[in-house]
Write an enzyme that holds these catalytic residues in place. Sequence first.
Site, PDB file in Angstrom:
ATOM      1  N   GLN A  71      21.564  43.265  50.036  1.00 46.81           N
ATOM      2  CA  GLN A  71      22.997  43.472  50.264  1.00 46.81           C
ATOM      3  C   GLN A  71      23.410  43.001  51.661  1.00 46.81           C
ATOM      4  OE1 GLN A  71      24.809  44.271  47.711  1.00 46.81           O
ATOM      5  NE2 GLN A  71      26.772  44.282  48.769  1.00 46.81           N
ATOM      6  N   ALA A 114      30.349  45.130  48.851  1.00 44.78           N
ATOM      7  CA  ALA A 114      30.114  46.346  49.635  1.00 44.78           C
ATOM      8  C   ALA A 114      29.281  46.056  50.873  1.00 44.78           C
ATOM      9  CB  ALA A 114      29.393  47.374  48.772  1.00 44.78           C
ATOM     10  N   ASP A 144      26.442  43.623  36.935  1.00 41.54           N
ATOM     11  CA  ASP A 144      27.539  42.679  36.776  1.00 41.54           C
ATOM     12  C   ASP A 144      27.181  41.816  35.581  1.00 41.54           C
ATOM     13  OD1 ASP A 144      28.687  43.667  39.090  1.00 41.54           O
ATOM     14  OD2 ASP A 144      27.869  42.098  40.367  1.00 41.54           O
ATOM     15  N   GLU A 175      37.404  44.645  38.691  1.00 45.57           N
ATOM     16  CA  GLU A 175      36.127  43.972  38.418  1.00 45.57           C
ATOM     17  C   GLU A 175      35.718  44.235  36.964  1.00 45.57           C
ATOM     18  OE1 GLU A 175      32.934  44.615  41.162  1.00 45.57           O
ATOM     19  OE2 GLU A 175      34.089  43.869  42.879  1.00 45.57           O
ATOM     20  N   HIS A 234      31.879  44.513  36.324  1.00 43.63           N
ATOM     21  CA  HIS A 234      30.981  45.491  36.957  1.00 43.63           C
ATOM     22  C   HIS A 234      30.938  46.784  36.137  1.00 43.63           C
ATOM     23  CE1 HIS A 234      29.191  47.533  40.644  1.00 43.63           C
ATOM     24  NE2 HIS A 234      29.545  48.562  39.885  1.00 43.63           N
TER      25      HIS A 234
END
Length: 224
Positions: free
Chosen positions: A103, A124, A138, A187, A190
């Site tokens: 991430q 994020a 996703d 989204e 997601h």
Amino acid sequence: MQMPLATEAITPVPIPAPTVASFDMTMHSIDDADSLWVVADKRRRIQPKKYVPSGLRTLDVPHTYEPTLRDDAAKAYLKMFRAAKADGINLVVQSAYRSYSTQVSVYNGWVASLGRKAADLQSARPGYSEHQTGLSVDIASATAGCTIQACFSRTPEGKWLTKNAWRFGWHLRYPNGKTSITGYKFEPWHWRYVGNDLAAELNRTPQITMEEFFGLPAAPDYAR
Ligand SMILES: [Zn+2]
């Protein structure tokens, strides 16, 4: 005493509706990162920051990035994938579990291309991503395009997921029009695994967020 006229409509006594057992909102923790119901958002960092879920499992399904999820979510994805396939719908894992360090690179990449403000709506910060729990995926379409774009909701895969994902324990985590609560744009790709009980309960209210359901403060942005 007046007798009712023969023609007067008699109000039927309503038959009492069966009492619906109230949903137990305390069945699982929303704070513990290991919990099926953990709520991670811009005001609720994953604890500890570099949390790694146990029981990660990599699926043998079509994917772009490694289709790794927590075991319970992995099993639920597989069930959903097969059911979709039987309906002629071809789901592809775009991205699933992402570690803290992954991430870091994903977020830094967005910051480099969009700047920090726009990046925060897209991705994020490390330690705040639901993907780090191993419970989020996703999903893309094998044929229709619109990968990681709002138009995914209009693809056959997007439509199928909107209608059916809850039956396999998945919840649309970032619905349309809820950016001021979730901190993310719509989204449709997601999906968050919350288990069958909570998914069914959430599905009663269209476009509900986990923040609203659990009465948590809105998380439009980071506190700092
Ligand atoms: Zn995602």
